[in-house]
Design a protein around this motif. Structure first.
Motif, PDB file in Angstrom:
ATOM      1  N   ASN A  99       0.808  -1.235   0.000  1.00  0.00           N
ATOM      2  CA  ASN A  99       0.000   0.000   0.000  1.00  0.00           C
ATOM      3  C   ASN A  99       0.835   1.277   0.000  1.00  0.00           C
ATOM      4  OD1 ASN A  99      -2.456  -1.391  -0.052  1.00  0.00           O
ATOM      5  ND2 ASN A  99      -2.414  -1.640   2.162  1.00  0.00           N
ATOM      6  N   ALA A 100       2.016   1.219  -0.571  1.00  0.00           N
ATOM      7  CA  ALA A 100       2.855   2.412  -0.704  1.00  0.00           C
ATOM      8  C   ALA A 100       2.680   2.951  -2.125  1.00  0.00           C
ATOM      9  CB  ALA A 100       4.314   2.077  -0.437  1.00  0.00           C
ATOM     10  N   PRO A 101       2.207   4.179  -2.272  1.00  0.00           N
ATOM     11  CA  PRO A 101       1.928   4.735  -3.598  1.00  0.00           C
ATOM     12  C   PRO A 101       3.140   4.760  -4.536  1.00  0.00           C
ATOM     13  CG  PRO A 101       1.042   6.158  -1.896  1.00  0.00           C
ATOM     14  CD  PRO A 101       1.868   5.115  -1.207  1.00  0.00           C
ATOM     15  N   ASP A 102       4.344   4.879  -3.994  1.00  0.00           N
ATOM     16  CA  ASP A 102       5.533   4.966  -4.840  1.00  0.00           C
ATOM     17  C   ASP A 102       6.179   3.606  -5.112  1.00  0.00           C
ATOM     18  OD1 ASP A 102       6.280   4.684  -2.199  1.00  0.00           O
ATOM     19  OD2 ASP A 102       8.075   5.895  -2.398  1.00  0.00           O
ATOM     20  N   ASP A 137       4.545   1.404 -12.474  1.00  0.00           N
ATOM     21  CA  ASP A 137       3.939   2.699 -12.797  1.00  0.00           C
ATOM     22  C   ASP A 137       3.411   2.780 -14.233  1.00  0.00           C
ATOM     23  OD1 ASP A 137       6.260   2.862 -14.268  1.00  0.00           O
ATOM     24  OD2 ASP A 137       6.994   4.683 -13.318  1.00  0.00           O
TER      25      ASP A 137
END
Length: 71
Positions: free
Chosen positions: A27-30, A34
């Protein structure tokens, strides 16, 4: 509940590997894919994934599925 993702692989519709990540934060956006391959945006479409996921109970399983990339 997911503890960690040890390996995440994403493939194009021909089975070509477009992303491989290891030891990804949950759950880490980065963290994670991508939508790019070699620095270039990939076209919209369906991509498949394979992930080695470790759960809070210590069990590790391989999960597979597909994701729709939209822009």
């Amino acid at each position: 509940e997911v503890l960690s993702i040890s390996v995440l692989r994403v493939f194009d519709r021909w089975g070509g590997l477009v992303y491989e990540g290891q030891d990804l934060a949950v759950n880490a956006p980065d963290a994670g894919w991508d939508g790019r391959f070699n620095g270039e945006l990939l076209p919209q479409g369906i991509y498949t994934y394979q992930a080695q996921v470790t759960f809070l109970d210590g069990i590790t399983r391989t999960k597979t599925g597909s994701v729709l990339l939209i822009r």
